[in-house]
Motif scaffolding. Structure first.
Motif, PDB file in Angstrom:
ATOM      1  N   MET A   1     -44.302  20.460 -23.238  1.00 46.00           N
ATOM      2  CA  MET A   1     -44.266  21.794 -23.200  1.00 46.00           C
ATOM      3  C   MET A   1     -42.906  22.051 -23.657  1.00 46.00           C
ATOM      4  SD  MET A   1     -45.881  24.473 -22.881  1.00 46.00           S
ATOM      5  CE  MET A   1     -45.469  26.203 -22.576  1.00 46.00           C
ATOM      6  N   LYS A   2     -41.788  21.487 -22.998  1.00 41.46           N
ATOM      7  CA  LYS A   2     -40.403  21.770 -23.056  1.00 41.46           C
ATOM      8  C   LYS A   2     -40.130  21.455 -24.406  1.00 41.46           C
ATOM      9  CE  LYS A   2     -37.678  19.613 -20.440  1.00 41.46           C
ATOM     10  NZ  LYS A   2     -36.317  19.448 -19.481  1.00 41.46           N
ATOM     11  N   SER A   3     -40.376  20.180 -24.871  1.00 40.07           N
ATOM     12  CA  SER A   3     -40.136  19.649 -26.197  1.00 40.07           C
ATOM     13  C   SER A   3     -40.691  20.738 -27.365  1.00 40.07           C
ATOM     14  CB  SER A   3     -40.607  18.501 -26.514  1.00 40.07           C
ATOM     15  OG  SER A   3     -42.128  18.208 -26.395  1.00 40.07           O
ATOM     16  N   THR A   4     -41.951  21.311 -27.269  1.00 41.43           N
ATOM     17  CA  THR A   4     -42.579  22.281 -28.020  1.00 41.43           C
ATOM     18  C   THR A   4     -41.632  23.329 -28.145  1.00 41.43           C
ATOM     19  OG1 THR A   4     -44.871  21.206 -27.562  1.00 41.43           O
ATOM     20  CG2 THR A   4     -44.564  23.451 -28.658  1.00 41.43           C
ATOM     21  N   LEU A   5     -41.306  23.937 -27.079  1.00 42.03           N
ATOM     22  CA  LEU A   5     -40.493  25.109 -27.063  1.00 42.03           C
ATOM     23  C   LEU A   5     -38.918  25.080 -27.738  1.00 42.03           C
ATOM     24  CD1 LEU A   5     -40.879  26.630 -23.496  1.00 42.03           C
ATOM     25  CD2 LEU A   5     -41.866  27.538 -25.579  1.00 42.03           C
ATOM     26  N   TRP A   6     -38.519  23.631 -27.404  1.00 46.17           N
ATOM     27  CA  TRP A   6     -37.470  23.437 -28.350  1.00 46.17           C
ATOM     28  C   TRP A   6     -37.630  23.335 -29.696  1.00 46.17           C
ATOM     29  CZ3 TRP A   6     -32.186  23.633 -26.573  1.00 46.17           C
ATOM     30  CH2 TRP A   6     -32.227  23.577 -25.428  1.00 46.17           C
TER      31      TRP A   6
END
Length: 50
Positions: free
Chosen positions: A1-6
């Motif tokens: 999830m965090k990598s998708t936002l980045w």
């Protein structure tokens, strides 16, 4: 999830940078076309001394 936002944030930053910097400078393709035209004209200019 965090990598998708980045990743989404990176794409947005790249798009914003492209829009901001793209408006201020001459398009590279147009500049190269003019340089190529000048070089071609200089190369094919023949001075005849007869």
């Amino acid at each position: 999830m965090k990598s998708t936002l980045w990743m989404i944030g990176g794409f947005c930053a790249a798009a914003a940078g492209f829009l901001v910097l793209g408006c201020r400078r001459t398009p590279a393709v147009e500049l190269l076309a003019h340089r190529l035209e000048d070089a071609w004209a200089d190369h094919h200019t023949v001075v005849e001394t007869t």
